[in-house]
Design a protein around this motif. Structure first.
Motif, mmCIF file in Angstrom:
data_model
loop_
_atom_site.group_PDB
_atom_site.id
_atom_site.type_symbol
_atom_site.label_atom_id
_atom_site.label_comp_id
_atom_site.label_asym_id
_atom_site.label_seq_id
_atom_site.Cartn_x
_atom_site.Cartn_y
_atom_site.Cartn_z
ATOM 1 N N TRP A 199 7.269 -1.622 12.419
ATOM 2 C CA TRP A 199 7.955 -0.659 11.545
ATOM 3 C C TRP A 199 8.996 0.156 12.325
ATOM 4 C CZ3 TRP A 199 2.842 1.271 8.840
ATOM 5 C CH2 TRP A 199 2.516 0.380 7.798
ATOM 6 N N GLU A 200 8.662 0.453 13.587
ATOM 7 C CA GLU A 200 9.615 1.207 14.408
ATOM 8 C C GLU A 200 10.899 0.388 14.592
ATOM 9 O OE1 GLU A 200 8.576 1.648 18.541
ATOM 10 O OE2 GLU A 200 9.502 3.633 18.657
ATOM 11 N N VAL A 212 2.940 11.352 17.712
ATOM 12 C CA VAL A 212 3.533 11.739 16.432
ATOM 13 C C VAL A 212 4.151 10.508 15.776
ATOM 14 C CG1 VAL A 212 5.367 13.090 15.298
ATOM 15 C CG2 VAL A 212 4.004 14.120 17.138
ATOM 16 N N ILE A 213 3.882 10.356 14.489
ATOM 17 C CA ILE A 213 4.580 9.335 13.705
ATOM 18 C C ILE A 213 5.498 10.067 12.734
ATOM 19 C CG2 ILE A 213 4.311 7.501 11.980
ATOM 20 C CD1 ILE A 213 1.652 6.784 13.253
ATOM 21 N N ARG A 214 6.808 9.795 12.855
ATOM 22 C CA ARG A 214 7.735 10.438 11.934
ATOM 23 C C ARG A 214 8.218 9.378 10.945
ATOM 24 N NH1 ARG A 214 13.130 12.476 11.692
ATOM 25 N NH2 ARG A 214 13.729 11.452 13.637
ATOM 26 N N ILE A 215 8.031 9.675 9.662
ATOM 27 C CA ILE A 215 8.409 8.727 8.616
ATOM 28 C C ILE A 215 9.906 8.866 8.351
ATOM 29 C CG2 ILE A 215 8.075 8.089 6.189
ATOM 30 C CD1 ILE A 215 5.219 9.074 6.420
ATOM 31 N N LEU A 216 10.633 7.771 8.506
ATOM 32 C CA LEU A 216 12.079 7.793 8.279
ATOM 33 C C LEU A 216 12.440 7.259 6.898
ATOM 34 C CD1 LEU A 216 13.264 6.411 11.769
ATOM 35 C CD2 LEU A 216 13.118 8.811 11.019
ATOM 36 N N ASP A 217 11.603 6.373 6.374
ATOM 37 C CA ASP A 217 11.920 5.717 5.105
ATOM 38 C C ASP A 217 10.723 5.818 4.164
ATOM 39 O OD1 ASP A 217 12.690 4.078 3.029
ATOM 40 O OD2 ASP A 217 13.236 2.364 4.284
ATOM 41 N N PRO A 218 10.521 7.001 3.569
ATOM 42 C CA PRO A 218 9.331 7.168 2.717
ATOM 43 C C PRO A 218 9.297 6.205 1.532
ATOM 44 C CG PRO A 218 10.787 9.109 2.587
ATOM 45 C CD PRO A 218 11.304 8.261 3.697
ATOM 46 N N VAL A 219 10.467 5.830 1.021
ATOM 47 C CA VAL A 219 10.494 4.934 -0.147
ATOM 48 C C VAL A 219 9.882 3.574 0.209
ATOM 49 C CG1 VAL A 219 12.008 3.748 -1.801
ATOM 50 C CG2 VAL A 219 12.490 6.119 -1.136
ATOM 51 N N PHE A 220 10.156 3.112 1.436
ATOM 52 C CA PHE A 220 9.570 1.851 1.902
ATOM 53 C C PHE A 220 8.043 1.892 1.811
ATOM 54 C CE2 PHE A 220 7.487 -0.214 5.567
ATOM 55 C CZ PHE A 220 7.804 -1.547 5.331
ATOM 56 N N PHE A 221 7.452 3.001 2.292
ATOM 57 C CA PHE A 221 5.985 3.094 2.302
ATOM 58 C C PHE A 221 5.427 3.255 0.888
ATOM 59 C CE2 PHE A 221 7.242 4.160 6.641
ATOM 60 C CZ PHE A 221 6.477 3.222 7.316
ATOM 61 N N CYS A 222 6.127 4.018 0.055
ATOM 62 C CA CYS A 222 5.683 4.141 -1.339
ATOM 63 C C CYS A 222 5.731 2.780 -2.036
ATOM 64 C CB CYS A 222 6.546 5.158 -2.087
ATOM 65 S SG CYS A 222 6.251 6.851 -1.550
ATOM 66 N N ASP A 223 6.767 1.993 -1.749
ATOM 67 C CA ASP A 223 6.862 0.645 -2.334
ATOM 68 C C ASP A 223 5.687 -0.232 -1.907
ATOM 69 O OD1 ASP A 223 9.127 1.166 -3.733
ATOM 70 O OD2 ASP A 223 10.496 0.061 -2.424
ATOM 71 N N GLN A 224 5.328 -0.131 -0.624
ATOM 72 C CA GLN A 224 4.190 -0.926 -0.131
ATOM 73 C C GLN A 224 2.924 -0.559 -0.908
ATOM 74 O OE1 GLN A 224 3.718 -3.021 2.724
ATOM 75 N NE2 GLN A 224 5.333 -2.527 4.169
ATOM 76 N N VAL A 225 2.732 0.757 -1.096
ATOM 77 C CA VAL A 225 1.522 1.233 -1.769
ATOM 78 C C VAL A 225 1.531 0.814 -3.235
ATOM 79 C CG1 VAL A 225 0.294 3.318 -2.485
ATOM 80 C CG2 VAL A 225 1.188 3.141 -0.160
ATOM 81 N N ARG A 226 2.730 0.806 -3.826
ATOM 82 C CA ARG A 226 2.850 0.450 -5.235
ATOM 83 C C ARG A 226 2.699 -1.038 -5.473
ATOM 84 N NH1 ARG A 226 7.383 4.422 -7.083
ATOM 85 N NH2 ARG A 226 8.173 3.689 -5.109
ATOM 86 N N GLY A 227 2.641 -1.824 -4.403
ATOM 87 C CA GLY A 227 2.470 -3.267 -4.582
ATOM 88 C C GLY A 227 3.757 -4.041 -4.650
#
Lengths: 232, 232
Positions: A199-200, A212-227
Motif C-alpha cells: 500500500w505504501e 505511525v500509519i498515515r492514511i493518504l487515500d481514505p476512499v481506497f480503504f472505504c472501497d475495499q471495505v465496501r467490497g
C-alpha cells in the motif's frame, strides 16, 4: 473506540475523584488480566491501552484499542462478569479507576449519564458484529476495515451508505505498529508488513514515521471495505 | 442463545400482555429488517428465529439463532439504535412484541428483571468476542465451535477449564440445516456438507434425521475448540 463526544460522562469524571490511579510506565504492563473480577471501571487518561483476548491457539486477539477519554471493559463492569480480556499498555499510559458500585450508582441516578454510557456500549457492540462480518474476508479487506475503523469512520455506515462522519473527528494519522495491527486482524506480523508495504508503494499510506500509519487515500480503504475492487 | 434460566423475565412476560403478536407462517418471513428503528422488543414464543446481518460481500452472516423464550435484538432496543441485523423465521414461528418504552420502564422499576436481562446481554456480548477469536481458525474448528455453542456448552469455559455446564441444559440434538450452519461460520454450504459428512463417517455426529445434527462425541468437538488435535 468510537470517539463520539460524551459531555455528561466527561463532566462526571471531572467532578468525581477516582478510587484508584494506575500508572503503567512500560509498554506491555497490565492494567488487569483476563478473568479477573471486574471490580474497577477504568478510563484511559494518557497513552493507549489494548484490550487483548487470550486464544487457546496461541495468537492473542486485540479486541479494542483505547485512547484517552475512553473506558475499558464497561460491559463487564456494568453487566457484572469477569473481565473477558486483559488490558495492557501499548505505550506508557495512565488510567483512572472507579469502583463498580460507584459507577453503578452514578448511572442509576443520572439518566443522561446512563444514556451516554449505553450509547457507547451499543457502538462497541455493533463494532464487534461488524468485525465478525469481515473476519473471513481476505487479509487486505480485514486490514482495511481496521484502518477505516481506527480513522474514525464507521464501516457499517460507509457500507450501507449512511451519513458521513464529521471530518473533525477523523484521525488519518494512526499510532499503531504492524504487530498491533496484525493482532487486531488475527494475522501474522509478516503479512501485515507485506500488505502495508504494498500500500505504501501504491501511495495509499505513508509509513515514513516509525510506529505511525498515515492514511493518504481514505476512499481506497472505504472501497475495499465496501467490497469494491480497488480502482485501477 | 445461552438458555440460562430467567425466572423473573419469564414471570414478567406471563403477567404482561404483549403489544403485538407476530405469526411467521413460512420459513424466510421477516420479523423485522436490518436498519429498521428498534421500536419493538420481541421474544420468540414458537419456532426458531435467525438474526442475520447483511454483508457488502453478498454472503449474509447469521449472528444468532433464537429459540422459544429468547429475545431478539435486546441491545438495539435497550441501547436505542436501529436493528443491526434482520430477524427472519427459520421455520414457522411466532413472536411476541413489547414496545420499547414498556420494556424500558419495566427494567427501570424492577431491579431483578434488569439484572437478568443484563446478564443475558453480557452472555451474548461474550459470545461475539469468542466468535471473533475463532473466526480465522480452520473451518473444522469454526464448525465445531458453533456446534459446541448450540449444544449449550460454553466454549470459553471449556477452553479455560471452567466449571462444566449442568447436563440438563445440554442439547445434543440440534435442529439445523447445513445452509444455516454454513451461514453461522461464513463458509459455503458445500464446505459445511463436506466436513459434516466426514464427521458422520467418523462416528462423531448422526445425520440420519433430516435437518437435525445429533452430536455423538461431544468431547471430540470440545477438543477441537480447545485447540487439541483430534484423537486418533
Amino acid at each position: 473506540m468510537s470517539q463520539r463526544p460524551m459531555p455528561v460522562f466527561d463532566r462526571w469524571r471531572e467532578t468525581t475523584e477516582p478510587d484508584r490511579v494506575v500508572v503503567l510506565s512500560r509498554k506491555g504492563e497490565f492494567l488487569f488480566r483476563q478473568g479477573d473480577p471486574s471490580e474497577m471501571f477504568y478510563v484511559v487518561t494518557e497513552g493507549r491501552i489494548l484490550f487483548v483476548k487470550e486464544s487457546p491457539f496461541g495468537t492473542p486477539l486485540i479486541l479494542e484499542r483505547l485512547l484517552p477519554g475512553e473506558f475499558v471493559a464497561g460491559f463487564a463492569v456494568i453487566f457484572d462478569f469477569p473481565y473477558p480480556a486483559g488490558a495492557l499498555a501499548d505505550c506508557p499510559s495512565r488510567a483512572e479507576g472507579y469502583s463498580k458500585s460507584r459507577l453503578l450508582s452514578a448511572i442509576d441516578q443520572d439518566r443522561e449519564l446512563r444514556r451516554e454510557v449505553h450509547t457507547e456500549l451499543g457502538e462497541r457492540f455493533r463494532m464487534y458484529q461488524s468485525r465478525l462480518l469481515y473476519a473471513n474476508m481476505p487479509i487486505e479487506v480485514r486490514l482495511s476495515q481496521v484502518l477505516v475503523a481506527l480513522s474514525g469512520r464507521d464501516p457499517d455506515q460507509v457500507a450501507l451508505g449512511g451519513s458521513p462522519v464529521p471530518s473533525a473527528t477523523l484521525r488519518d494519522s494512526i499510532a499503531i505498529t504492524r504487530t498491533v495491527l496484525a493482532q487486531m486482524c488475527l494475522t501474522t506480523v509478516e503479512t501485515a508488513i507485506r500488505v502495508t508495504r504494498m500500500w505504501e508503494k501504491a501511495g495509499k499510506i505513508d509509513l515514513s514515521k516509525k510506529g505511525v500509519i498515515r492514511i493518504l487515500d481514505p476512499v481506497f480503504f472505504c472501497d475495499q471495505v465496501r467490497g469494491h475492487s480497488p480502482r485501477a
